[in-house]
Enzyme design. Sequence first.
Site, PDB file in Angstrom:
ATOM      1  N   TYR A 383       0.832  -1.209   0.000  1.00 52.73           N
ATOM      2  CA  TYR A 383       0.000   0.000   0.000  1.00 52.73           C
ATOM      3  C   TYR A 383       0.869   1.262   0.000  1.00 52.73           C
ATOM      4  O   TYR A 383       0.555   2.253  -0.663  1.00 52.73           O
ATOM      5  CB  TYR A 383      -0.894   0.016   1.240  1.00 52.73           C
ATOM      6  CG  TYR A 383      -2.017  -0.997   1.254  1.00 52.73           C
ATOM      7  CD1 TYR A 383      -3.046  -0.931   0.332  1.00 52.73           C
ATOM      8  CD2 TYR A 383      -2.056  -2.004   2.214  1.00 52.73           C
ATOM      9  CE1 TYR A 383      -4.084  -1.852   0.354  1.00 52.73           C
ATOM     10  CE2 TYR A 383      -3.089  -2.921   2.243  1.00 52.73           C
ATOM     11  CZ  TYR A 383      -4.100  -2.848   1.318  1.00 52.73           C
ATOM     12  OH  TYR A 383      -5.130  -3.752   1.350  1.00 52.73           O
ATOM     13  N   PHE A 386       2.098   2.430  -3.401  1.00 53.86           N
ATOM     14  CA  PHE A 386       1.060   3.092  -4.188  1.00 53.86           C
ATOM     15  C   PHE A 386       0.778   4.501  -3.672  1.00 53.86           C
ATOM     16  O   PHE A 386       0.506   5.417  -4.440  1.00 53.86           O
ATOM     17  CB  PHE A 386      -0.227   2.272  -4.147  1.00 53.86           C
ATOM     18  CG  PHE A 386      -0.090   0.895  -4.746  1.00 53.86           C
ATOM     19  CD1 PHE A 386       0.780   0.672  -5.799  1.00 53.86           C
ATOM     20  CD2 PHE A 386      -0.819  -0.179  -4.258  1.00 53.86           C
ATOM     21  CE1 PHE A 386       0.914  -0.587  -6.360  1.00 53.86           C
ATOM     22  CE2 PHE A 386      -0.695  -1.437  -4.813  1.00 53.86           C
ATOM     23  CZ  PHE A 386       0.172  -1.643  -5.860  1.00 53.86           C
ATOM     24  N   LYS A 392      -1.650  10.690  -8.792  1.00 49.95           N
ATOM     25  CA  LYS A 392      -2.907   9.938  -8.871  1.00 49.95           C
ATOM     26  C   LYS A 392      -3.929  10.488  -7.884  1.00 49.95           C
ATOM     27  O   LYS A 392      -5.095  10.722  -8.246  1.00 49.95           O
ATOM     28  CB  LYS A 392      -2.645   8.459  -8.589  1.00 49.95           C
ATOM     29  CG  LYS A 392      -3.912   7.623  -8.523  1.00 49.95           C
ATOM     30  CD  LYS A 392      -3.622   6.174  -8.227  1.00 49.95           C
ATOM     31  CE  LYS A 392      -3.135   5.966  -6.821  1.00 49.95           C
ATOM     32  NZ  LYS A 392      -3.003   4.536  -6.480  1.00 49.95           N
ATOM     33  N   TYR A 393      -3.519  10.711  -6.645  1.00 57.93           N
ATOM     34  CA  TYR A 393      -4.482  11.144  -5.629  1.00 57.93           C
ATOM     35  C   TYR A 393      -4.904  12.594  -5.818  1.00 57.93           C
ATOM     36  O   TYR A 393      -6.034  12.972  -5.458  1.00 57.93           O
ATOM     37  CB  TYR A 393      -3.902  10.900  -4.237  1.00 57.93           C
ATOM     38  CG  TYR A 393      -3.753   9.422  -3.941  1.00 57.93           C
ATOM     39  CD1 TYR A 393      -4.866   8.623  -3.769  1.00 57.93           C
ATOM     40  CD2 TYR A 393      -2.502   8.819  -3.880  1.00 57.93           C
ATOM     41  CE1 TYR A 393      -4.754   7.264  -3.531  1.00 57.93           C
ATOM     42  CE2 TYR A 393      -2.370   7.468  -3.643  1.00 57.93           C
ATOM     43  CZ  TYR A 393      -3.495   6.688  -3.473  1.00 57.93           C
ATOM     44  OH  TYR A 393      -3.382   5.346  -3.246  1.00 57.93           O
ATOM     45  N   GLU A 454     -13.537  -2.107   3.388  1.00 61.10           N
ATOM     46  CA  GLU A 454     -12.252  -2.773   3.210  1.00 61.10           C
ATOM     47  C   GLU A 454     -12.343  -4.193   3.766  1.00 61.10           C
ATOM     48  O   GLU A 454     -12.812  -4.408   4.882  1.00 61.10           O
ATOM     49  CB  GLU A 454     -11.139  -2.003   3.907  1.00 61.10           C
ATOM     50  CG  GLU A 454      -9.767  -2.663   3.862  1.00 61.10           C
ATOM     51  CD  GLU A 454      -9.307  -2.989   2.455  1.00 61.10           C
ATOM     52  OE1 GLU A 454      -8.862  -4.132   2.228  1.00 61.10           O
ATOM     53  OE2 GLU A 454      -9.420  -2.109   1.579  1.00 61.10           O
ATOM     54  N   ASP A 481     -16.114  -7.764   2.196  1.00 62.13           N
ATOM     55  CA  ASP A 481     -15.860  -7.805   0.762  1.00 62.13           C
ATOM     56  C   ASP A 481     -16.900  -6.916   0.089  1.00 62.13           C
ATOM     57  O   ASP A 481     -18.108  -7.066   0.329  1.00 62.13           O
ATOM     58  CB  ASP A 481     -15.979  -9.249   0.260  1.00 62.13           C
ATOM     59  CG  ASP A 481     -15.519  -9.400  -1.180  1.00 62.13           C
ATOM     60  OD1 ASP A 481     -15.865  -8.530  -2.011  1.00 62.13           O
ATOM     61  OD2 ASP A 481     -14.841 -10.389  -1.480  1.00 62.13           O
ATOM     62  N   MET A 482     -16.455  -5.994  -0.741  1.00 57.78           N
ATOM     63  CA  MET A 482     -17.386  -5.030  -1.340  1.00 57.78           C
ATOM     64  C   MET A 482     -18.493  -5.708  -2.132  1.00 57.78           C
ATOM     65  O   MET A 482     -19.594  -5.177  -2.265  1.00 57.78           O
ATOM     66  CB  MET A 482     -16.608  -4.061  -2.235  1.00 57.78           C
ATOM     67  CG  MET A 482     -16.010  -4.677  -3.481  1.00 57.78           C
ATOM     68  SD  MET A 482     -15.045  -3.504  -4.477  1.00 57.78           S
ATOM     69  CE  MET A 482     -13.564  -3.351  -3.475  1.00 57.78           C
ATOM     70  N   GLU A 536     -10.282   2.426  -6.433  1.00 61.95           N
ATOM     71  CA  GLU A 536      -8.979   2.385  -7.124  1.00 61.95           C
ATOM     72  C   GLU A 536      -8.583   0.927  -7.307  1.00 61.95           C
ATOM     73  O   GLU A 536      -7.635   0.435  -6.709  1.00 61.95           O
ATOM     74  CB  GLU A 536      -7.906   3.175  -6.367  1.00 61.95           C
ATOM     75  CG  GLU A 536      -7.732   2.845  -4.908  1.00 61.95           C
ATOM     76  CD  GLU A 536      -6.542   3.572  -4.307  1.00 61.95           C
ATOM     77  OE1 GLU A 536      -5.626   3.947  -5.051  1.00 61.95           O
ATOM     78  OE2 GLU A 536      -6.534   3.757  -3.079  1.00 61.95           O
ATOM     79  N   GLU A 545      -7.051  -6.575 -12.575  1.00 65.46           N
ATOM     80  CA  GLU A 545      -7.214  -6.852 -11.145  1.00 65.46           C
ATOM     81  C   GLU A 545      -8.693  -6.896 -10.765  1.00 65.46           C
ATOM     82  O   GLU A 545      -9.065  -6.653  -9.614  1.00 65.46           O
ATOM     83  CB  GLU A 545      -6.445  -5.817 -10.321  1.00 65.46           C
ATOM     84  CG  GLU A 545      -4.935  -5.935 -10.513  1.00 65.46           C
ATOM     85  CD  GLU A 545      -4.144  -5.012  -9.604  1.00 65.46           C
ATOM     86  OE1 GLU A 545      -4.753  -4.356  -8.737  1.00 65.46           O
ATOM     87  OE2 GLU A 545      -2.917  -4.934  -9.779  1.00 65.46           O
TER      88      GLU A 545
END
Length: 850
Positions: A383, A386, A392-393, A454, A481-482, A536, A545
């Site tokens: 993490y 990234f 990106k953010y 998460e 899990d989403m 993301e 992914e």
Amino acid sequence: MESKSSTAENLPVYYVGQHESKRQLPISPHTVSRAFDCNHKDAYLEAATPTVTSLAATDTAITPGDTIQKLVGTASPWVDLSSPDPVIFNISCQVLELEISYAAFCGLGNVVLQGPNLQYGGSHGEGVVQYAYAVQELLALNNYTQILIHLPMIYHPDQDGDEYEGSLSTCTRQEYIEEGGRSKHDLLGTWDAWHIIRTLCKYNSRLFVALSIPRHLPATHAQTRWHSEPLRLLSLTAQTFVPNPDGSPALSKYHQSLIHRYMRLRTPPWILLCDVGPIPGLPNLEAEVPKPWKPNGIGPAKASKDPEKFPEVLRGVAENEQCNSESPTTEENLMPPHVKYIRKLQRNSPPQSILEYFGAGYFQDYLQGPLQPLSDNLESVTYEVFEKDPVKYDLYESAIYRALTDWVSAGKTISGPARTIVVAVVGAGRGPLVTRALRASETANVKIELWAVEKNPNAFVLLQHHNEHSWSNQVHLVQSDMRSWEGPISTQTSQQQQQQQYQSNHPHIQSHHQLQKPHAKQPQPQPHKIDILISELLGSFADNELSPECLDPLITNLLNPTHGISIPSSYTSHLTPIAAPKLHADIASRTPSDPKAPNTPYVVMLHAIDYLSTTPPENPSAVAAAKPIVKEAWRFSHGVRANTSASPFPGSDERHEKNGGSNTDALDKSKGAINDNNKHNTRFARLTFPTPHRGCMHGLAGYFEAVLYGDIELSTHPLRADAKSKDMTSWFPIYFPLKTPLYTPDNSSLTVTMRRCTDARKVWYEWMVESFMEIPASPPSELSVTLQGDRDSALGGDAVARGNSVKKGESGNRDSAASAMRGRASEEKKKRVRLGVSEVGSSKESGCVM
């Protein structure tokens, strides 16, 4: 050695050596010391002088010692492994076996071998294969010595043949030389020879290129081709330099650009300056040159007069560090002028970009296996890598800000019961997007109800700490899990939410309310919709992914059906064929221990590659390389505003199935499940790429582009990344390897077939490449014309009789049809011929598990 300043820390390392072709006495410690004093750390020594029977002390100046690790040798340049004369070839093989064996005995790690002669009379390149077999035998002599094949950058007939006086090629018997004229110069002629050598040697990791840089550089496609090869050494002669107005040596801007580009490789090549002047402090060369060795008429009659064609003795590689000299003369005065210029060129190297600095040393051309974000829980360090990407953010925050302000200004319906916009960050990780969403809300002055989902239990602990200490408990946290999350629930008061969260963390402690009223009826919470969904989940190929699979149930069941926004709203995958010999060699070395390696798509910061499909440069004389042709393979779109109809990619020669559109049309909204076993997320693309110059394809480079919101985009596309998300480091390209490289000739084309496959358990890719060339269509044969004429003659009478009864309209139609056929025949002047087909690559075994 530690750098002395931050500026010097970012400079590429230039290893510079100096070669004196006339120095034939042994290199003593004093010689090495003088090389150190003038900023040369290492020195090169000529390998053993050969005799076919055995070596004697008088035949070589090399002996094992303290300086052997600082030397690089060269095999005798007068041998000829590509000779059509079998006697010369046999002698050459024996000589080189003796030399390589003795070099390995002494511990000499690198030996330079003269490249093959490509021209013998009317024969061109016929001896390359036997040369390659001989090199293969030399590599098998030991497991230590590395062989550097010295080659000119381009082939020119005037540089081949008898350029080295005393070469055995001058002794080739006439019956072995074919009659004919010399071939024309070829920009990729020597690369072709190198390709045959390294292919037959199976991309041996101890085989490298020593490249001679000419005074006049070729077109950029020849320069970029060598950039992709395993360069170990660049040789420059005094003729390569041009004089400045003050008489000092310099390189043209084209040479400077070339060297700067080559020196950015993960392992920079050494720079060898050949016959640019004596090493200061050493005796005059003319005084120490002994009588040339020439036993029985075999061997060099005299030293080479043209060191540019082959540096017969390599002397010296020096690191970029300050030497310790006992001489009172300063280092600057000790340096020969050519060395001074190279050091100045090093100091004036262009600064690295943020992406180059981020990937230099480790990530560059390093194969990384794909992540499994759904089946594996990522570590904190993953993490962290990234999160080091501010670009990106920043773009995500801008997209969230725009979405919030547009929502308010348009007066859209709000899903939250408290009349606040409901925002959900799914796959929150350690929380960088949560922080950016809160910041965007504050900047826009728009209140939001923020949820963070998460599944990683370890990351969820950190989210709880952030919520308490950084986010002022403004965020509703969900560990799930989403794909199975039922949605935001807001019927509870803030106090009840905190109490429930505390109880979830301390299940063994009952609340006072539960103790007093164990049978009290609690209100049943009801989930509500999400207005803005943030994720993301993108990989290096956008969907690799499983972003589509993760977002499907959320888009279908939880997103506001009228005005819901997904950030990102869509993303596309792109491909282009590349030559990547280093990556191919790396994968080949992994295959014995990992049979899945040739079928694994790798994440890699592509650097030492060459784009095979390029557009013609607008200015052929320009320094800039031709631009690659990168084509879109397919698209995924999310959100209620996504176009639900597939739109084919432009281009008559491409065919796409399920190329675009929203995924919601394939979902069963009433049951909230995928009704086709995820088949709606399969994709198919067939793309054709023109290849103007011949080359060897080793795989496909994959990129992506994503629309976050409106005109705010992320991109790794090599032509558009700087305009859309410059200096973004979160994603490297993806590389789909070919098991066996595919050769493609000049003016041909490559057709790529790519599939995204899926079943109920995983997602994987399959790919295949075909090579085509257009050739002139064959004209009608004389036999068919004769037969048709005879038939007309034989039926002439009947035809006349029938012709009287044929209507004029029918006759006119027949004439029109014949005329149309003749027109089509004149247009079809070429036909497409398939030259080769690659094996089918499939990542099913290492596919991403759902």
